[in-house]
Enzyme design. Structure first.
Site, PDB file in Angstrom:
ATOM      1  N   ASN A   1       0.816  -1.221   0.000  1.00  0.00           N
ATOM      2  CA  ASN A   1       0.000   0.000   0.000  1.00  0.00           C
ATOM      3  C   ASN A   1       0.849   1.271   0.000  1.00  0.00           C
ATOM      4  OD1 ASN A   1      -2.430   1.312   0.021  1.00  0.00           O
ATOM      5  ND2 ASN A   1      -3.084   0.552   2.038  1.00  0.00           N
TER       6      ASN A   1
ATOM      7  N   GLU B   1      -9.224 -11.543   8.847  1.00  0.00           N
ATOM      8  CA  GLU B   1      -9.801 -10.223   8.525  1.00  0.00           C
ATOM      9  C   GLU B   1     -10.341 -10.258   7.096  1.00  0.00           C
ATOM     10  OE1 GLU B   1      -6.871  -7.107   8.305  1.00  0.00           O
ATOM     11  OE2 GLU B   1      -8.339  -5.550   8.762  1.00  0.00           O
TER      12      GLU B   1
ATOM     13  N   TRP C   1       1.168   6.555  12.418  1.00  0.00           N
ATOM     14  CA  TRP C   1      -0.183   6.459  11.849  1.00  0.00           C
ATOM     15  C   TRP C   1      -0.759   5.100  12.056  1.00  0.00           C
ATOM     16  CZ3 TRP C   1      -2.698   3.697   7.892  1.00  0.00           C
ATOM     17  CH2 TRP C   1      -4.032   4.115   7.660  1.00  0.00           C
TER      18      TRP C   1
ATOM     19  N   TYR D   1      -7.730   7.167  12.089  1.00  0.00           N
ATOM     20  CA  TYR D   1      -7.671   5.858  11.444  1.00  0.00           C
ATOM     21  C   TYR D   1      -8.968   5.057  11.627  1.00  0.00           C
ATOM     22  CZ  TYR D   1      -6.845   0.985  10.730  1.00  0.00           C
ATOM     23  OH  TYR D   1      -6.986  -0.304  10.297  1.00  0.00           O
TER      24      TYR D   1
ATOM     25  N   ARG E   1      -0.480 -11.354  12.901  1.00  0.00           N
ATOM     26  CA  ARG E   1      -1.290 -10.539  12.001  1.00  0.00           C
ATOM     27  C   ARG E   1      -0.742 -10.428  10.582  1.00  0.00           C
ATOM     28  NH1 ARG E   1      -5.470  -8.980  10.851  1.00  0.00           N
ATOM     29  NH2 ARG E   1      -5.325  -6.728  10.734  1.00  0.00           N
TER      30      ARG E   1
ATOM     31  N   HIS F   1     -15.021  -4.776   9.473  1.00  0.00           N
ATOM     32  CA  HIS F   1     -14.730  -3.486  10.125  1.00  0.00           C
ATOM     33  C   HIS F   1     -15.995  -2.661  10.300  1.00  0.00           C
ATOM     34  CE1 HIS F   1     -10.240  -3.078   8.815  1.00  0.00           C
ATOM     35  NE2 HIS F   1     -10.537  -4.310   9.161  1.00  0.00           N
TER      36      HIS F   1
ATOM     37  N   HIS G   1      -3.752 -10.602   8.175  1.00  0.00           N
ATOM     38  CA  HIS G   1      -4.149  -9.281   7.674  1.00  0.00           C
ATOM     39  C   HIS G   1      -4.940  -9.445   6.370  1.00  0.00           C
ATOM     40  CE1 HIS G   1      -2.466  -4.994   6.655  1.00  0.00           C
ATOM     41  NE2 HIS G   1      -3.594  -4.929   7.339  1.00  0.00           N
TER      42      HIS G   1
ATOM     43  N   ASP H   1      -8.352  -2.038  16.877  1.00  0.00           N
ATOM     44  CA  ASP H   1      -7.003  -1.762  16.354  1.00  0.00           C
ATOM     45  C   ASP H   1      -6.550  -0.399  16.874  1.00  0.00           C
ATOM     46  OD1 ASP H   1      -4.709  -1.518  14.861  1.00  0.00           O
ATOM     47  OD2 ASP H   1      -5.645  -2.026  12.939  1.00  0.00           O
TER      48      ASP H   1
ATOM     49  N   ASP I   1      -6.183  -3.679   0.679  1.00  0.00           N
ATOM     50  CA  ASP I   1      -4.916  -3.623  -0.073  1.00  0.00           C
ATOM     51  C   ASP I   1      -4.292  -5.001  -0.270  1.00  0.00           C
ATOM     52  OD1 ASP I   1      -4.689  -2.270   2.751  1.00  0.00           O
ATOM     53  OD2 ASP I   1      -2.731  -3.199   2.504  1.00  0.00           O
TER      54      ASP I   1
ATOM     55  N   ARG J   1     -14.825  -5.820  14.130  1.00  0.00           N
ATOM     56  CA  ARG J   1     -13.875  -4.844  14.651  1.00  0.00           C
ATOM     57  C   ARG J   1     -14.600  -3.522  14.879  1.00  0.00           C
ATOM     58  NH1 ARG J   1      -8.522  -2.167  11.749  1.00  0.00           N
ATOM     59  NH2 ARG J   1     -10.058  -0.648  11.055  1.00  0.00           N
TER      60      ARG J   1
ATOM     61  N   HIS K   1      -3.630   0.710  16.181  1.00  0.00           N
ATOM     62  CA  HIS K   1      -2.848   1.163  15.032  1.00  0.00           C
ATOM     63  C   HIS K   1      -1.544   1.878  15.398  1.00  0.00           C
ATOM     64  CE1 HIS K   1      -2.521   1.875  10.657  1.00  0.00           C
ATOM     65  NE2 HIS K   1      -3.258   0.788  10.641  1.00  0.00           N
TER      66      HIS K   1
ATOM     67  N   GLU L   1      -5.290  -4.904  18.816  1.00  0.00           N
ATOM     68  CA  GLU L   1      -4.279  -5.021  17.761  1.00  0.00           C
ATOM     69  C   GLU L   1      -3.317  -3.841  17.771  1.00  0.00           C
ATOM     70  OE1 GLU L   1      -6.188  -5.344  13.966  1.00  0.00           O
ATOM     71  OE2 GLU L   1      -4.380  -4.801  12.875  1.00  0.00           O
TER      72      GLU L   1
ATOM     73  N   GLU M   1       1.142  -6.886  11.212  1.00  0.00           N
ATOM     74  CA  GLU M   1       0.895  -6.535   9.814  1.00  0.00           C
ATOM     75  C   GLU M   1       2.080  -5.818   9.184  1.00  0.00           C
ATOM     76  OE1 GLU M   1      -2.897  -4.449  10.508  1.00  0.00           O
ATOM     77  OE2 GLU M   1      -1.958  -2.669   9.690  1.00  0.00           O
TER      78      GLU M   1
HETATM   79  O1  KDG Z   1      -1.980  -0.866   4.223  1.00  0.00           O
HETATM   80  C1  KDG Z   1      -2.190  -0.671   5.596  1.00  0.00           C
HETATM   81  C2  KDG Z   1      -3.617  -0.962   5.942  1.00  0.00           C
HETATM   82  O2  KDG Z   1      -4.012  -2.153   5.374  1.00  0.00           O
HETATM   83  C3  KDG Z   1      -3.761  -1.061   7.430  1.00  0.00           C
HETATM   84  O3  KDG Z   1      -3.576   0.204   7.977  1.00  0.00           O
HETATM   85  C4  KDG Z   1      -5.102  -1.623   7.818  1.00  0.00           C
HETATM   86  O4  KDG Z   1      -4.515  -1.740  10.137  1.00  0.00           O
HETATM   87  C5  KDG Z   1      -5.132  -2.189   9.191  1.00  0.00           C
HETATM   88  C6  KDG Z   1      -5.954  -3.381   9.412  1.00  0.00           C
HETATM   89  O5  KDG Z   1      -5.939  -3.867  10.538  1.00  0.00           O
HETATM   90  O6  KDG Z   1      -6.588  -3.838   8.472  1.00  0.00           O
HETATM   91 MG    MG Z   2      -4.351  -3.216  11.697  1.00  0.00          MG
END
Ligand code: KDG
Ligand code: MG
Length: 412
Positions: free
Chosen positions: A37, A349, A412, A159, A293, A122, A322, A220, A326, A147, A222, A246, A272
């Site tokens: 991504n 997921e 992020w 996010y 993940r 999600h 994951h 998440d 993407d 989620r 993040h 997560e 991830e």
């Molecule tokens: O490319 C990064 C995203 O797929 C990610 O930020 C998504 O955190 C994510 C998730 O748990 O799907």
């Molecule tokens: Mg994530």
């Protein structure tokens, strides 16, 4: 079964995808996903300029040898670009081997260990009514695990929340399905960890009151929190019985998870942004996580992620691969075949791709009553319509990034 052609196809139906198409001298086609991504063209170049020429003439059956040749033989190891490129080759070769055997891929990985894979979707909302609507809509779609991501009062865009992205081209696009935005530069979002920590436990209390104790809920963070804040959040969420928390703290600082673990029994998921078994060495052997993940797409393919999961099985750690948008339909199919076969599957997921993506990638993948199945066609069960893919050239797109109120760039 000699490799005759290896082509890299970059297409952007609903978002950018990088696909490796390997054709053998007996006319079989294998596909691999190499989508990274916001850095798609780096992997496309790595594959087209440095890997594809080396594949021509190789025996497509020699999956392990090809993996070791690309990993050890390349000298420069690990990292997301390298491991996504190796993954695409590895998955394409597994697809070919399964097609040559006339079996769905999961049969070559040991056969099905279950009838279907529990998937989570999600749900998100800027406030509770919007979040509850989103949870209800996911339940109607059949999801059995959800989620929960929530807006935080005072923060404009964060996010995982459905919102109107800042770029004109994406106005009105639901952000919970696609964080990357088509624009020349990444969008800027806000962050304030203390405001977030004050708000989130109350949201989970409200969700449990509304939807009851049984529904598996995930969240998440993040990568935003310090280890101390992560421990506080895990502890505050214990009464709401999360399936997992997560990325509670950035994955690079693995030792810090010891501290988080000492303070909370909320299950933890990480990985991830990890892409090799060595990235997992400490957190698996010390059992600092409950779920792996990683995506097949970013972790050296089926060969390497299967190795990670066998290592994780010794410590009762399960998979939670994951599966955002993407990860292309090719990467999702690979995850579904692997998840169906391994014993220590946990959850997958799953966010649906858009209609244009589904027209480019034909799929036998099913999502029925909340469970995923990859289908029973030989190979991965995914085909690529090259002409349809050609209608959607690459478009510059980036994930957003964060700044604190004083202008500091944050994770992020
Ligand atoms: O490319 C990064 C995203 O797929 C990610 O930020 C998504 O955190 C994510 C998730 O748990 O799907
Ligand atoms: Mg994530």
């Amino acid at each position: 079964m000699k490799i005759e052609r290896a082509e890299v196809i970059v297409t952007s139906p609903d978002r950018n995808f990088v696909t490796l198409k390997v054709t053998t001298d007996d006319g079989l086609v294998g596909l691999g996903d190499a989508t990274l991504n916001g850095r798609e063209l780096a992997v496309a170049s790595y594959l087209a300029d440095h890997v594809a020429p080396l594949l021509i003439g190789r025996d497509a059956h020699r999956i392990e040898d090809t993996w070791q040749f690309l990993y050890r033989g390349g000298y420069w190891r690990r990292g997301p670009v390298t491991m996504a490129a190796i993954s695409a080759v590895d998955v394409a070769l597994w697809d070919l081997k399964a097609k040559a055997a006339n079996l769905p891929l999961y049969q070559l990985l040991g056969g099905a260990s279950r009838t279907g894979l529990l998937a989570y979707g999600h749900a998100s909302g800027r406030d509770l009514p919007e979040l509850f609507d989103s949870v209800r809509s996911h339940l109607e779609q059949g999801y059995r695990a959800i989620r929960i991501q929530t807006g935080v009062p005072g923060l404009r865009a964060i996010y995982g929340i459905a919102s109107n992205p800042t770029s004109e081209a994406n106005k009105g696009v639901r952000y919970d399905h696609e964080p990357a935005q088509r624009a020349a530069r990444p969008a800027e979002e806000d962050w304030d960890s203390r405001a977030y920590l004050r708000h989130v436990p109350g949201v989970f209390e409200a969700v449990r009151n509304e939807f009851g104790p049984e529904l598996p809920l995930l969240h998440d963070a993040h990568h935003r929190l310090t280890p101390t804040q992560a421990a506080q959040l895990g502890k505050a969420l214990e009464p709401y019985d999360l399936f997992w928390l997560e990325d509670c703290t950035p994955a690079e600082n693995q030792e810090s998870l010891r501290f988080v673990r000492q303070h909370t029994t909320t299950p933890l998921a990480i990985g991830e942004v990890l892409n090799s078994i060595w990235d997992y060495q400490t957190i698996i052997t010390e059992r600092l996580i409950d779920y792996v993940r990683s995506a097949v797409t970013h972790t050296g393919g089926i060969t390497h992620l299967k190795r990670i999961m066998e290592f994780a099985a010794l410590y009762q750690i399960k998979s939670g691969f994951h599966g955002p948008t993407d990860v292309s339909p090719v990467g999702m199919a690979a995850a579904a075949h692997l998840g169906l076969a391994i014993h220590n599957f946990g959850i997958q997921e799953y966010m649906k791709h858009g209609a244009r993506t589904d027209a480019v990638f034909g799929q036998t993948f099913r999502f029925t009553d909340g469970l995923i199945h990859p289908g029973d066609e030989p190979g991965l069960g995914v085909s690529l319509d090259v002409d349809e893919a050609g209608r959607y050239p690459y478009q510059t797109a980036y994930l957003p990034y964060n700044r604190l109120a004083d202008g500091t760039v944050h994770d992020w």
